[in-house]
Design a protein around this motif. Structure first.
Motif, short mmCIF file in Angstrom:
data_model
loop_
_atom_site.label_atom_id
_atom_site.label_comp_id
_atom_site.label_asym_id
_atom_site.label_seq_id
_atom_site.Cartn_x
_atom_site.Cartn_y
_atom_site.Cartn_z
N GLY A 176 6.23 -15.84 10.46
CA GLY A 176 5.98 -14.78 9.51
C GLY A 176 4.60 -14.91 8.89
O GLY A 176 4.03 -16.00 8.87
N MET A 204 9.57 -10.18 7.13
CA MET A 204 10.22 -11.16 8.01
C MET A 204 11.68 -10.77 8.17
O MET A 204 12.33 -10.34 7.22
CB MET A 204 10.11 -12.57 7.43
CG MET A 204 10.43 -13.66 8.43
SD MET A 204 9.92 -15.27 7.79
CE MET A 204 10.41 -16.30 9.17
N TYR A 205 12.22 -10.97 9.36
CA TYR A 205 13.55 -10.45 9.65
C TYR A 205 14.67 -11.30 9.07
O TYR A 205 14.48 -12.42 8.60
CB TYR A 205 13.73 -10.24 11.14
CG TYR A 205 13.67 -11.46 12.07
CD1 TYR A 205 13.53 -12.76 11.61
CD2 TYR A 205 13.76 -11.27 13.45
CE1 TYR A 205 13.50 -13.84 12.49
CE2 TYR A 205 13.73 -12.34 14.34
CZ TYR A 205 13.59 -13.61 13.85
OH TYR A 205 13.56 -14.68 14.72
N TYR A 224 9.48 -7.77 14.92
CA TYR A 224 9.42 -9.14 15.45
C TYR A 224 9.31 -9.12 16.97
O TYR A 224 8.50 -9.86 17.55
CB TYR A 224 10.65 -9.93 15.03
CG TYR A 224 10.71 -11.31 15.67
CD1 TYR A 224 10.00 -12.37 15.13
CD2 TYR A 224 11.44 -11.52 16.84
CE1 TYR A 224 10.03 -13.62 15.73
CE2 TYR A 224 11.47 -12.76 17.44
CZ TYR A 224 10.76 -13.82 16.88
OH TYR A 224 10.77 -15.04 17.48
N ALA A 262 5.13 -16.49 16.59
CA ALA A 262 5.69 -15.39 15.83
C ALA A 262 6.19 -15.84 14.46
O ALA A 262 7.23 -15.42 13.99
CB ALA A 262 6.82 -14.76 16.63
N THR A 281 5.46 -1.40 18.54
CA THR A 281 6.84 -1.53 18.07
C THR A 281 7.74 -0.43 18.62
O THR A 281 8.94 -0.63 18.83
CB THR A 281 6.87 -1.51 16.52
OG1 THR A 281 5.93 -2.49 16.03
CG2 THR A 281 8.24 -1.83 15.99
N HIS A 299 5.48 -10.96 10.04
CA HIS A 299 5.56 -10.30 11.33
C HIS A 299 4.72 -9.03 11.31
O HIS A 299 5.21 -7.93 11.08
CB HIS A 299 7.02 -9.98 11.69
CG HIS A 299 7.88 -11.21 11.78
ND1 HIS A 299 9.24 -11.18 11.65
CD2 HIS A 299 7.55 -12.51 12.00
CE1 HIS A 299 9.73 -12.41 11.79
NE2 HIS A 299 8.72 -13.23 11.98
#
Length: 614
Positions: free
Chosen positions: A315, A479-480, A388, A313, A324, A317
């Motif tokens: 990035g 990306m988180y 994510y 996982a 989701t 994502h």
């Protein structure tokens, strides 16, 4: 007479004399050839010369006696193994000759297992449901149900070094992989090139008869050598893999990946064979299944080594909306609450060592508390985490297709599977949350408000003025927030890129081998490292790691075998020392004790030019 002709040539009659001299030289040469041929034929008839092709045993024809080479041993300490001499007998005519196909020796035990390594990218210790998290991951749970799990297993805290240590059984600096290949430079330990003195596991297994293949992320070739112009001697196919399908860099798009098949650049299809939209994780699973079926068709008698290392996982994502949506609302209360819930579940599951006395670590002060996030930014931050979670669940599901194929082929019971839940901890490289993760990696300052404005301006519609629906699609490289990564690394401090603390280095490991391991839900607490995988496989197969490989004296293996703990959860540790190091943060484990120091890099912050200079 010839001398007289040569003298005439010297005196100037060059053309005539040269022609005549050549004639006499040619005549003498033909006469000598005839004499030699008659002598050889006579000797053969009288039996005084035996043609070399008449050799019948290995002792009859040793390797050429050269001053720099002696006959290699057959115990595997020097590879490759010596060639097998012909068992046939050749005589003057075909009718008088006998062809006996030479038998290739089997250097493996009769029941040598197939081997599958699954290595995910940038995932945290506490993210999967199996380990107390809230992300559904059915495959790793299934394999733990059919095997064992380790809760004190470690990586190097960063991509390329972990992979080099895994594939060689050495510490990452010994494998010249002290950092990722894009940052490689000319300091010993940091060249970005796995040296010939550290032969890879697949290269050794191939000498013993294994079929080998790699799928997904490679990230162990210098960035300057990853174009179609090569050179190709540092690509997967020259490090022991018969077949490679994947990408060479540290990351790529899940929708438009930069793919290679062996050494040939290829374009991904626009859709998968079943007509569904293309996605890299699923493509990697499909390709691995295809390879397994081809092996079953063409060489079912040969065991295989399959290395499946998808980009997820890491990035960006990238994942579809429909996957989701199942996580809608699950993370609405933010990362602090997610971390707290995860920690309590980890304790109740007895997943943590010394769970009764475990205490959660504090959030780094540079990371914002969820309560500090402005209300108009929260939907953005929540959406990044939902994507994510779906991305991670999907790649675990794709891994399950490979396990399903092993079941369908009837070879699952004798397949040894190592499922490594991350090549390092969850990644903080998204910093405050990003629509383009490379902004942070390239130290380009920006704000969340600026990114939200870009989403509105470029992707906003009547139905979605915010443009948030563009996240997770090919339009963004999202990306988180780093704080989600910290929550996912519960209960440990810090994240990927920090080697001093276990948030960057401790990753769950599940091992399943029905023929060799009795399933046990008790977590293994022995301290181990990714460099222990290769020596474990060598011990199971009875292979002595080569001291010499294709002429190169080998550096000693640093890892130790884990097999002693497979069927004994309480077995005393056999690994007494291991160092961890990356970007200046470092630690050392010794006989149950651990000392560490935090380095200068803070991955969840964008440094200034002055910071970098200092």
């Amino acid at each position: 007479m010839l001398d007289k002709f040569q003298n005439l040539c010297i005196e100037g009659k060059s053309f005539f004399c040269s022609f005549t001299a050549l004639f006499f030289n040619g005549l003498l040469h033909r006469i000598l050839k005839g004499v030699v041929a008659v002598a050889i034929a006579t000797s053969l008839l009288l039996g005084s010369i035996t043609p070399p092709v008449l050799a019948q045993t290995a002792d009859d024809i040793p390797l050429p006696s050269l001053p720099w080479r002696s006959d290699p041993p057959v115990d595997g300490t020097s590879l490759p193994f010596p060639p097998i001499p012909s068992a046939s007998e050749a005589n003057e005519t075909l009718q008088e000759s006998t062809m006996i196909r030479r038998e290739e020796p089997n250097y493996l035990p009769a029941d040598a297992p197939n081997i599958l390594i699954i290595l995910l990218d940038d995932v945290g210790f506490g993210q999967a449901e199996a380990f107390g998290g809230e992300i559904h991951a059915p495959t790793i749970q299934r394999l733990w149900d059919e095997g064992i799990a380790y809760n004190t297993f470690h990586t190097t805290s960063i991509c390329s070094p972990t992979r080099a240590a895994l594939l060689t059984g050495r510490n990452h600096q010994k494998a010249q992989s002290g950092t990722i290949t894009e940052r490689a430079l000319d300091w010993d330990g940091y060249l970005g090139v796995i040296p010939d003195t550290t032969a890879t596991l697949p290269a050794v297994l191939r000498e013993y008869g294994y079929k080998t293949a790699a799928f997904g992320k490679w990230h162990n070739t210098p960035a300057t050598e990853t174009t179609k112009m090569g050179p190709f001697d540092r690509w997967p196919t020259d490090y022991g893999f018969d077949y490679f399908y994947g990408f060479l860099a540290g990351e790529t798009s899940q929708y438009e990946p930069r793919l290679f098949e062996n050494t040939n650049a290829i374009e991904p299809p626009h859709e998968l064979p079943d007509g569904s939209p293309y996605h890299l994780s699923e493509d990697m699973a499909n390709q691995a299944v295809t390879w397994l079926r081809q092996r079953q068709s063409y060489s079912p008698d040969k065991p295989f080594f399959l290395y499946w290392a998808p980009g997820a996982a890491h990035g960006p994502h990238h994942i579809f909306d429909e996957l989701t949506n199942k996580y809608k609302g699950k993370f609405d209360d933010g990362w602090d609450e997610l971390r707290a819930r995860t920690f309590e579940r980890q304790k109740s599951l007895a997943w943590l060592p010394l769970a009764d006395d475990a205490v959660d670590s504090e959030r780094p002060e540079e990371m914002e508390a969820w309560a500090e996030i402005p209300e108009d930014q929260r939907e953005f931050q929540i959406r990044l985490m939902e994507l994510y979670a779906a991305f991670l669940e999907d790649v675990d599901t794709q891994a399950g297709k490979i396990v399903d194929e092993l079941e369908a082929e009837g070879i699952r019971d004798n397949t040894l599977i190592f499922y490594i839940w991350g090549d390092n901890g969850a990644s903080a490289e998204g910093q405050k949350g990003s629509i383009s993760e490379l902004l942070a990696q390239n130290q380009i300052p920006n704000t969340v408000d600026e990114q939200l404005q870009a989403l509105r301006d470029q992707f906003g519609t009547e139905e979605d003025p915010s443009g948030l629906s563009a996240l997770g699609t090919p339009k963004t490289d999202n990306m988180y927030n780093a704080a989600w990564a910290w929550a996912g690394d519960a209960p440990f401090l810090y994240t990927k890129l920090i080697a001093s603390h276990f948030g960057g280095t401790r990753n769950p490991l599940v091992v399943s081998w029905p023929d060799g391991i009795t399933p046990d839900s008790t977590a293994r607490k022995q301290f181990h490292h990714v460099n222990d995988i290769a020596p474990t496989i060598y011990e199971i197969l009875g292979i002595t790691p080569p001291e010499e490989f294709y002429g190169f004296i080998q550096d000693p293996i640093d890892g130790v075998s884990m097999e002693y703990s497979f069927n004994d959860a309480d077995a005393p540790d056999q690994k007494t020392i291991q160092y961890l190091d990356n970007n200046g943060s470092r630690g050392i484990y010794f006989d149950g004790w651990y000392a560490c120091t935090f380095g200068p890099l803070i991955p969840w912050e964008t440094g200034s030019g002055e910071d970098i200079a200092n």
